[in-house]
Every structure is written in C-alpha cells, then in structure tokens.
Design a protein around this motif. Structure first.
Motif, PDB file in Angstrom:
ATOM      1  N   TRP A 124     -35.429 -10.584  13.276  1.00 43.22           N
ATOM      2  CA  TRP A 124     -34.161 -10.155  12.689  1.00 43.22           C
ATOM      3  C   TRP A 124     -34.385  -9.162  11.547  1.00 43.22           C
ATOM      4  O   TRP A 124     -33.700  -8.144  11.453  1.00 43.22           O
ATOM      5  CB  TRP A 124     -33.381 -11.360  12.191  1.00 43.22           C
ATOM      6  CG  TRP A 124     -32.062 -10.989  11.567  1.00 43.22           C
ATOM      7  CD1 TRP A 124     -31.725 -11.028  10.253  1.00 43.22           C
ATOM      8  CD2 TRP A 124     -30.909 -10.489  12.258  1.00 43.22           C
ATOM      9  NE1 TRP A 124     -30.439 -10.587  10.064  1.00 43.22           N
ATOM     10  CE2 TRP A 124     -29.914 -10.258  11.277  1.00 43.22           C
ATOM     11  CE3 TRP A 124     -30.610 -10.224  13.590  1.00 43.22           C
ATOM     12  CZ2 TRP A 124     -28.651  -9.773  11.601  1.00 43.22           C
ATOM     13  CZ3 TRP A 124     -29.355  -9.739  13.911  1.00 43.22           C
ATOM     14  CH2 TRP A 124     -28.398  -9.522  12.930  1.00 43.22           C
ATOM     15  N   ASP A 125     -35.364  -9.425  10.694  1.00 41.44           N
ATOM     16  CA  ASP A 125     -35.627  -8.529   9.571  1.00 41.44           C
ATOM     17  C   ASP A 125     -36.105  -7.164  10.033  1.00 41.44           C
ATOM     18  O   ASP A 125     -35.894  -6.154   9.342  1.00 41.44           O
ATOM     19  CB  ASP A 125     -36.666  -9.139   8.627  1.00 41.44           C
ATOM     20  CG  ASP A 125     -36.121 -10.331   7.852  1.00 41.44           C
ATOM     21  OD1 ASP A 125     -34.886 -10.462   7.771  1.00 41.44           O
ATOM     22  OD2 ASP A 125     -36.932 -11.129   7.349  1.00 41.44           O
ATOM     23  N   ARG A 126     -36.728  -7.101  11.206  1.00 44.66           N
ATOM     24  CA  ARG A 126     -37.243  -5.824  11.703  1.00 44.66           C
ATOM     25  C   ARG A 126     -36.147  -4.991  12.367  1.00 44.66           C
ATOM     26  O   ARG A 126     -36.313  -3.781  12.532  1.00 44.66           O
ATOM     27  CB  ARG A 126     -38.390  -6.054  12.693  1.00 44.66           C
ATOM     28  CG  ARG A 126     -39.562  -6.793  12.085  1.00 44.66           C
ATOM     29  CD  ARG A 126     -40.716  -6.967  13.036  1.00 44.66           C
ATOM     30  NE  ARG A 126     -41.562  -5.775  13.073  1.00 44.66           N
ATOM     31  CZ  ARG A 126     -42.781  -5.751  13.622  1.00 44.66           C
ATOM     32  NH1 ARG A 126     -43.277  -6.846  14.172  1.00 44.66           N
ATOM     33  NH2 ARG A 126     -43.501  -4.644  13.625  1.00 44.66           N
ATOM     34  N   PHE A 127     -35.035  -5.631  12.742  1.00 41.08           N
ATOM     35  CA  PHE A 127     -33.983  -4.912  13.458  1.00 41.08           C
ATOM     36  C   PHE A 127     -32.622  -4.936  12.770  1.00 41.08           C
ATOM     37  O   PHE A 127     -31.722  -4.199  13.186  1.00 41.08           O
ATOM     38  CB  PHE A 127     -33.822  -5.494  14.862  1.00 41.08           C
ATOM     39  CG  PHE A 127     -34.881  -5.063  15.841  1.00 41.08           C
ATOM     40  CD1 PHE A 127     -34.809  -3.826  16.460  1.00 41.08           C
ATOM     41  CD2 PHE A 127     -35.939  -5.892  16.141  1.00 41.08           C
ATOM     42  CE1 PHE A 127     -35.775  -3.420  17.367  1.00 41.08           C
ATOM     43  CE2 PHE A 127     -36.922  -5.505  17.046  1.00 41.08           C
ATOM     44  CZ  PHE A 127     -36.833  -4.258  17.665  1.00 41.08           C
ATOM     45  N   SER A 128     -32.433  -5.750  11.749  1.00 38.91           N
ATOM     46  CA  SER A 128     -31.084  -5.953  11.215  1.00 38.91           C
ATOM     47  C   SER A 128     -30.460  -4.674  10.670  1.00 38.91           C
ATOM     48  O   SER A 128     -29.235  -4.518  10.694  1.00 38.91           O
ATOM     49  CB  SER A 128     -31.106  -7.031  10.122  1.00 38.91           C
ATOM     50  OG  SER A 128     -31.940  -6.649   9.046  1.00 38.91           O
ATOM     51  N   ASP A 129     -31.270  -3.747  10.180  1.00 39.77           N
ATOM     52  CA  ASP A 129     -30.732  -2.492   9.656  1.00 39.77           C
ATOM     53  C   ASP A 129     -30.890  -1.346  10.651  1.00 39.77           C
ATOM     54  O   ASP A 129     -30.715  -0.179  10.296  1.00 39.77           O
ATOM     55  CB  ASP A 129     -31.402  -2.130   8.328  1.00 39.77           C
ATOM     56  CG  ASP A 129     -32.901  -1.920   8.459  1.00 39.77           C
ATOM     57  OD1 ASP A 129     -33.467  -2.296   9.508  1.00 39.77           O
ATOM     58  OD2 ASP A 129     -33.510  -1.390   7.511  1.00 39.77           O
ATOM     59  N   ARG A 130     -31.220  -1.677  11.885  1.00 39.83           N
ATOM     60  CA  ARG A 130     -31.377  -0.659  12.934  1.00 39.83           C
ATOM     61  C   ARG A 130     -30.861  -1.226  14.250  1.00 39.83           C
ATOM     62  O   ARG A 130     -31.531  -1.204  15.277  1.00 39.83           O
ATOM     63  CB  ARG A 130     -32.835  -0.218  13.032  1.00 39.83           C
ATOM     64  CG  ARG A 130     -33.831  -1.360  13.191  1.00 39.83           C
ATOM     65  CD  ARG A 130     -35.267  -0.886  13.238  1.00 39.83           C
ATOM     66  NE  ARG A 130     -35.790  -0.604  11.915  1.00 39.83           N
ATOM     67  CZ  ARG A 130     -37.018  -0.112  11.682  1.00 39.83           C
ATOM     68  NH1 ARG A 130     -37.827   0.147  12.702  1.00 39.83           N
ATOM     69  NH2 ARG A 130     -37.432   0.116  10.457  1.00 39.83           N
ATOM     70  N   MET A 131     -29.637  -1.726  14.175  1.00 41.15           N
ATOM     71  CA  MET A 131     -29.024  -2.433  15.299  1.00 41.15           C
ATOM     72  C   MET A 131     -27.731  -1.738  15.702  1.00 41.15           C
ATOM     73  O   MET A 131     -26.878  -1.447  14.860  1.00 41.15           O
ATOM     74  CB  MET A 131     -28.747  -3.878  14.882  1.00 41.15           C
ATOM     75  CG  MET A 131     -28.179  -4.757  15.966  1.00 41.15           C
ATOM     76  SD  MET A 131     -28.140  -6.465  15.379  1.00 41.15           S
ATOM     77  CE  MET A 131     -29.901  -6.818  15.276  1.00 41.15           C
ATOM     78  N   PHE A 132     -27.595  -1.479  16.989  1.00 41.61           N
ATOM     79  CA  PHE A 132     -26.420  -0.783  17.506  1.00 41.61           C
ATOM     80  C   PHE A 132     -25.827  -1.630  18.625  1.00 41.61           C
ATOM     81  O   PHE A 132     -26.404  -1.765  19.701  1.00 41.61           O
ATOM     82  CB  PHE A 132     -26.806   0.612  18.006  1.00 41.61           C
ATOM     83  CG  PHE A 132     -27.418   1.471  16.937  1.00 41.61           C
ATOM     84  CD1 PHE A 132     -26.617   2.277  16.143  1.00 41.61           C
ATOM     85  CD2 PHE A 132     -28.787   1.426  16.691  1.00 41.61           C
ATOM     86  CE1 PHE A 132     -27.175   3.038  15.129  1.00 41.61           C
ATOM     87  CE2 PHE A 132     -29.359   2.188  15.683  1.00 41.61           C
ATOM     88  CZ  PHE A 132     -28.548   3.000  14.902  1.00 41.61           C
TER      89      PHE A 132
END
Length: 211
Positions: A124-132
């Motif tokens: 989650w931390d690796r994708f939470s700010d790069r999620m579409f």
C-alpha cells in the motif's frame, strides 16, 4: 527503456481473480444464476462491478437494486481473510526502483479494494500515492483514458502496461502503449491476438523491460 510501468491490480499485482470470482459465483447462485469458475472468469475479469451486475442480469440473475453493496461486502470480507501477491512482484518492483523507473497501478477496481489487497501484502505504501482507479477518474477499461491519465501524471512518453484481461489489453493498445499480458492460467492466445506480448512468469518481466 520505458519511463513508466503501469500495473493492473487484480491478477497482476495480487492473486485475487479466482477468489473474487468464486465469491461472485457463490453469491449469484443465490439469485438463480449457476456459473462455473471458467465461465465467471470469462464473463467478468477486467470489468467493473456495475458491469458485472448488468451482465449477470442479462444471464438471468434476479439481482436486487442494492446488490453492489452486498457483493462488495462479501468480496472484501473474503479478500481480507487472505490474498497473496503474484509471485515475482516484490522482486520486479525492487528492480524498477533500482533503475529509477517509476511505476503505478491503474485498475477498474475501487481504491477500497486495493487498500485491502495491497495493504495486507505491504504494497500500500508503494502505491498509495500512485494509484489510478476507474471509480475515481471516471474512465474504465477498455476505455484507454485511465492509462492516458496515469501517463500524463508522470509525464511519461514511453509507458508500458502490464495487464491480464481483454479489457485491459484493449485499453493499452488503444492508448498506443506497449502491453505485456500476464497469462497465468492459459496460453494467452486471446490476449496475443489483441496485440499484447504474452508472458507466463512475472520473473521474466525484468528481461522483457531490459532492466
């Protein structure tokens, strides 16, 4: 080298497709629609839940108007009980980080679902700010716009998409992007015919991306 890798979520990052579809099979049987796993995967993989509802009704399911709320609750509970990563994903993400290649996830699934599946696997931390998510951006595959939104966000000129469904491959090809299709359970002929480069093991991706 590509300047962005766009991952689908279900079936690509997390091994959730069989679990999610079995949940739908069990639920739809209560509403008069009997499906096998192969049928469900063929009908529903890569779609939105509203699309699943529409298709199930076409196939004869007598679904209530609040069915989406019901199936989300059942599916999230099942995924929360345990949903593994696709083998090779941690190593692939580490390889991308080592080469400073940005990556993101673009999914027809809801962010709440991705928080469950990615969260329990430490991603989650690796994708939470790069999620579409299609639910956030109002563009669901096979519409290519979700991938275009992701590429514009990163200013990417040569993005590559990693997908596992007809709708996802169609969206990537329509967006003019290279598409690698993960075929974990068959030969991937259908996805290859749509224009994707088929592979069967996530450990092969670093070589395919020339990392």
């Amino acid at each position: 080298m590509h300047d962005l890798v766009i991952f689908d979520c279900d079936g690509v990052l997390v091994d959730s497709e069989t679990m999610s579809n079995q949940c739908m099979i069990d639920n739809l049987a209560r509403y008069g629609l009997e499906l096998g796993l192969e049928d469900a995967l063929g009908f529903f993989v890569g779609g939105t839940m509203s699309g699943v509802m529409e298709k199930a009704r076409e196939l004869g399911a007598d679904l209530p108007d609040d069915w989406l709320e019901e199936i989300y609750g059942e599916m999230y509970a099942r995924l929360q009980a345990g949903c593994p990563l696709v083998g090779g994903i941690p190593e692939l993400l580490d390889a991308l980080d080592a080469k400073n290649v940005p990556f993101c996830v673009a999914s027809n699934g809801h962010e709440a679902k991705m928080q469950i599946t990615l969260g329990q696997n430490g991603l989650w931390d690796r994708f939470s700010d790069r999620m579409f998510s299609a639910y956030t951006h109002g563009a669901a595959k096979p519409d290519p716009e979700l991938f275009r939104i992701a590429a514009r966000h990163f200013g990417a000129q040569t993005p590559v998409v990693i997908e596992d469904s007809r709708s996802g491959v169609t969206a990537a090809i329509s967006a003019g992007m290279r598409c690698l299709a993960f075929a974990a359970h068959d030969d991937g002929a259908e996805l290859r015919d749509l224009g994707a480069e088929v592979f069967h093991n996530m450990h092969d991706v670093p070589e395919l991306l020339a990392l």
